[in-house]
Write a protein that holds these residues in place. Structure first.
Motif, PDB file in Angstrom:
ATOM      1  N   GLU A 127      36.227  38.164  52.609  1.00  0.00           N
ATOM      2  CA  GLU A 127      35.217  37.348  51.847  1.00  0.00           C
ATOM      3  C   GLU A 127      33.800  37.502  52.481  1.00  0.00           C
ATOM      4  O   GLU A 127      32.819  36.890  51.696  1.00  0.00           O
ATOM      5  CB  GLU A 127      35.566  35.939  51.885  1.00  0.00           C
ATOM      6  N   ARG A 128      33.744  38.031  53.679  1.00  0.00           N
ATOM      7  CA  ARG A 128      32.629  38.345  54.460  1.00  0.00           C
ATOM      8  C   ARG A 128      31.548  39.286  53.612  1.00  0.00           C
ATOM      9  O   ARG A 128      30.345  39.090  53.615  1.00  0.00           O
ATOM     10  CB  ARG A 128      32.299  38.942  55.673  1.00  0.00           C
ATOM     11  N   HIS A 129      32.166  40.314  52.630  1.00  0.00           N
ATOM     12  CA  HIS A 129      31.731  41.054  51.911  1.00  0.00           C
ATOM     13  C   HIS A 129      31.911  41.101  50.308  1.00  0.00           C
ATOM     14  O   HIS A 129      31.337  41.856  49.730  1.00  0.00           O
ATOM     15  CB  HIS A 129      31.852  42.652  52.387  1.00  0.00           C
ATOM     16  N   ASN A 130      32.462  40.204  49.987  1.00  0.00           N
ATOM     17  CA  ASN A 130      33.125  40.174  48.490  1.00  0.00           C
ATOM     18  C   ASN A 130      33.164  38.628  48.009  1.00  0.00           C
ATOM     19  O   ASN A 130      33.440  37.707  48.700  1.00  0.00           O
ATOM     20  CB  ASN A 130      34.448  40.785  48.474  1.00  0.00           C
ATOM     21  N   ARG A 131      32.989  38.450  46.614  1.00  0.00           N
ATOM     22  CA  ARG A 131      33.401  37.256  46.172  1.00  0.00           C
ATOM     23  C   ARG A 131      34.905  37.543  45.426  1.00  0.00           C
ATOM     24  O   ARG A 131      34.846  37.742  44.457  1.00  0.00           O
ATOM     25  CB  ARG A 131      32.275  37.010  44.990  1.00  0.00           C
ATOM     26  N   ILE A 132      35.716  36.973  46.430  1.00  0.00           N
ATOM     27  CA  ILE A 132      37.056  37.237  46.070  1.00  0.00           C
ATOM     28  C   ILE A 132      37.547  36.081  44.859  1.00  0.00           C
ATOM     29  O   ILE A 132      37.399  34.789  45.309  1.00  0.00           O
ATOM     30  CB  ILE A 132      37.953  37.182  47.005  1.00  0.00           C
ATOM     31  N   VAL A 143      34.714  54.122  45.525  1.00  0.00           N
ATOM     32  CA  VAL A 143      33.994  54.260  44.336  1.00  0.00           C
ATOM     33  C   VAL A 143      33.588  53.014  43.415  1.00  0.00           C
ATOM     34  O   VAL A 143      32.579  52.796  43.088  1.00  0.00           O
ATOM     35  CB  VAL A 143      34.541  55.451  43.437  1.00  0.00           C
ATOM     36  N   ALA A 144      34.582  52.258  42.912  1.00  0.00           N
ATOM     37  CA  ALA A 144      34.445  51.066  42.240  1.00  0.00           C
ATOM     38  C   ALA A 144      33.555  49.998  42.543  1.00  0.00           C
ATOM     39  O   ALA A 144      32.881  49.612  41.681  1.00  0.00           O
ATOM     40  CB  ALA A 144      35.771  50.444  41.838  1.00  0.00           C
ATOM     41  N   PRO A 145      33.384  49.738  43.892  1.00  0.00           N
ATOM     42  CA  PRO A 145      32.501  48.686  44.322  1.00  0.00           C
ATOM     43  C   PRO A 145      31.023  49.219  44.314  1.00  0.00           C
ATOM     44  O   PRO A 145      30.077  48.566  43.904  1.00  0.00           O
ATOM     45  CB  PRO A 145      32.610  48.392  45.727  1.00  0.00           C
ATOM     46  N   GLU A 146      30.894  50.489  44.501  1.00  0.00           N
ATOM     47  CA  GLU A 146      29.487  51.116  44.274  1.00  0.00           C
ATOM     48  C   GLU A 146      29.127  51.479  43.170  1.00  0.00           C
ATOM     49  O   GLU A 146      27.938  51.134  42.642  1.00  0.00           O
ATOM     50  CB  GLU A 146      29.626  52.825  45.151  1.00  0.00           C
ATOM     51  N   GLY A 200      33.728  46.846  50.181  1.00  0.00           N
ATOM     52  CA  GLY A 200      33.639  46.253  48.916  1.00  0.00           C
ATOM     53  C   GLY A 200      32.133  45.963  48.695  1.00  0.00           C
ATOM     54  O   GLY A 200      31.137  46.582  49.159  1.00  0.00           O
ATOM     55  N   GLN A 201      31.831  44.628  47.886  1.00  0.00           N
ATOM     56  CA  GLN A 201      30.518  44.459  47.488  1.00  0.00           C
ATOM     57  C   GLN A 201      30.670  43.020  46.858  1.00  0.00           C
ATOM     58  O   GLN A 201      31.469  42.357  46.717  1.00  0.00           O
ATOM     59  CB  GLN A 201      30.142  45.307  46.184  1.00  0.00           C
ATOM     60  N   VAL A 203      31.266  43.537  34.930  1.00  0.00           N
ATOM     61  CA  VAL A 203      31.654  42.157  34.941  1.00  0.00           C
ATOM     62  C   VAL A 203      32.400  41.929  36.420  1.00  0.00           C
ATOM     63  O   VAL A 203      32.787  40.742  36.458  1.00  0.00           O
ATOM     64  CB  VAL A 203      32.643  41.736  33.655  1.00  0.00           C
ATOM     65  N   GLY A 204      33.157  42.786  36.687  1.00  0.00           N
ATOM     66  CA  GLY A 204      34.166  42.541  37.938  1.00  0.00           C
ATOM     67  C   GLY A 204      34.567  43.799  38.392  1.00  0.00           C
ATOM     68  O   GLY A 204      34.579  44.983  37.626  1.00  0.00           O
ATOM     69  N   VAL A 205      35.178  43.961  39.646  1.00  0.00           N
ATOM     70  CA  VAL A 205      35.723  44.941  40.538  1.00  0.00           C
ATOM     71  C   VAL A 205      37.159  44.769  40.810  1.00  0.00           C
ATOM     72  O   VAL A 205      37.540  43.675  41.410  1.00  0.00           O
ATOM     73  CB  VAL A 205      34.877  45.364  41.690  1.00  0.00           C
ATOM     74  N   HIS A 206      38.078  45.365  40.243  1.00  0.00           N
ATOM     75  CA  HIS A 206      39.467  45.413  40.527  1.00  0.00           C
ATOM     76  C   HIS A 206      39.804  46.551  41.317  1.00  0.00           C
ATOM     77  O   HIS A 206      39.708  47.523  41.128  1.00  0.00           O
ATOM     78  CB  HIS A 206      40.325  45.227  39.354  1.00  0.00           C
ATOM     79  N   ILE A 207      40.384  46.214  42.539  1.00  0.00           N
ATOM     80  CA  ILE A 207      41.054  47.279  43.337  1.00  0.00           C
ATOM     81  C   ILE A 207      42.451  47.187  43.659  1.00  0.00           C
ATOM     82  O   ILE A 207      43.061  46.188  43.899  1.00  0.00           O
ATOM     83  CB  ILE A 207      40.211  47.563  44.720  1.00  0.00           C
TER      84      ILE A 207
END
Length: 369
Positions: free
Chosen positions: A330-335, A177-180, A310-311, A190-194
């Motif tokens: 990192e293919r799908h996220n800005r870590i 849910v959080a990335p969505e 992720g996103q 501002v950011g997503v923490h999982i």
């Protein structure tokens, strides 16, 4: 009050004594099966262990005390997308605190974050909604529900509360849910923490894994080797819900089985997570009758289980990176936050390590706010 009402109404948990008396009576009249041959948990939750915890639930567990504790958090209801949505909203004393919405997992409830809230409010305005179908939120009306639809409800909730800049956090179902939320509202998140979950290989990735990455993957296989609840609840959720809805012991056994499998060390669930916290979660499921409706994320899915991707709309941080593989994440996220050794023995880290979990959330949002 209509579920279409957009008013924000105060809410309190007020359990009828008759419902508690009924629970205690059902626990006392449990028809116990024989223990099947086999060692430990090889056949499922052992009868002796479940009896001991059931006796504690009936004789010593104090729901009224837990109800009072939960009612110490400001709680509300509002209507969004035709759904009554229950949520906690605990404001920080700091005027400039960052709003933060946290999404619990399955088979959990908003109780997952109750130990965490006081550890976050020095830095965050904390919002903890109950996912539709869980706890005091209304069950989904009709079909077609997914993480993205819940995320759109969360976006509407945060804007209704007057927050135009906020963070999101979640684990388990919350990690979907959080990335969505970020995808739906990138201008304001501002950011997503999982907690964990992104960066696991897909079938096409397997031939290119390094030996070290294969070893990491083997660690995951040891942890994830259990009852495939996704397949089970896709196949016949209504059938299983009869037992969970009618027998509190059947429901407790199912919850304990999953909490045992969600541990990483083989310890008993109440050796890793406080016994009263486990039973508060179980009692909430029982009182709200949501064992079936909370399973929608499985029975609404159309394919086999897949880890969240992720996103890339906003920065991402995780509580625990390994055994996931950062280059795949990192293919799908800005870590921007990928710790290697945060403490934890359980999937539901907010319940087991609230101090460490809160510290990691603060560390991530300090980088992105």
């Amino acid at each position: 009050m209509s579920t279409t009402s957009t008013d924000i109404r105060p809410f309190r948990i007020e359990t009828a004594q008759a419902d508690l008396d009924d629970l205690h009576d059902r626990l006392a009249r449990t028809r116990w099966p024989r223990q099947l041959p086999g060692e430990g948990w090889s056949r499922g939750v052992p009868v002796g262990y479940l009896k001991g915890l059931t006796d504690y639930w009936r004789e010593s567990f104090d729901w009224r005390r837990q109800e009072s504790w939960l009612n110490g958090f400001p709680q509300f209801m509002t209507g969004i997308d035709g759904q009554d949505v229950h949520f906690l909203h605990v404001r920080s004393a700091r005027h400039d605190a960052l709003p933060l919405i946290l999404t619990h997992g399955w088979p959990n409830t908003f109780v997952e974050f109750a130990p965490l809230i006081s550890r976050l409010t020095a830095d965050f305005h904390v919002v903890v909604p109950s996912v539709p179908g869980f706890g005091y939120s209304a069950p989904p009306h009709g079909t077609g529900w997914d993480a993205a639809r819940v995320a759109r409800i969360w976006v509407a909730l945060m804007h209704r509360l007057g927050y135009d800049r906020y963070g999101v956090q979640g684990g388990d179902l919350g990690a979907y849910v959080a990335p969505e939320v970020a995808k739906a509202d990138p201008e304001h998140v501002v950011g997503v923490h999982i907690d964990a979950g992104i960066g696991f290989p897909e079938e096409a990735d397997l031939p290119g894994l390094t030996p070290a990455e294969r070893e990491q993957l083997a660690q995951l296989g040891e942890w994830a080797n259990g009852v495939d609840h996704h397949a089970l609840l896709r196949a016949a959720p209504q059938t299983f819900s009869y037992g969970w809805h009618d027998s509190p012991v059947a429901q407790l056994a199912w919850l304990l089985h999953k909490f045992k499998e969600f541990g990483t060390t083989g310890e008993l669930p109440d050796e890793v997570i406080d016994r009263d916290l486990l039973l508060t979660n179980a009692t909430l499921y029982w009182l709200t009758g949501t064992s079936g409706s909370s399973s929608w994320s499985m029975y609404e899915s159309t394919g086999p289980f897949a880890w969240p991707r992720g996103q890339a709309a906003v920065p991402t941080g995780v509580y625990v990176g390994p055994p996931a593989i950062r280059r795949l994440a990192e293919r799908h996220n800005r870590i921007v936050h990928w710790p290697e050794s945060n403490p934890g023995r359980h999937h539901f880290i907010a319940m087991e390590e609230p101090d460490g979990h809160a510290a990691d959330i603060r560390a991530f949002f300090a980088k992105v706010r």
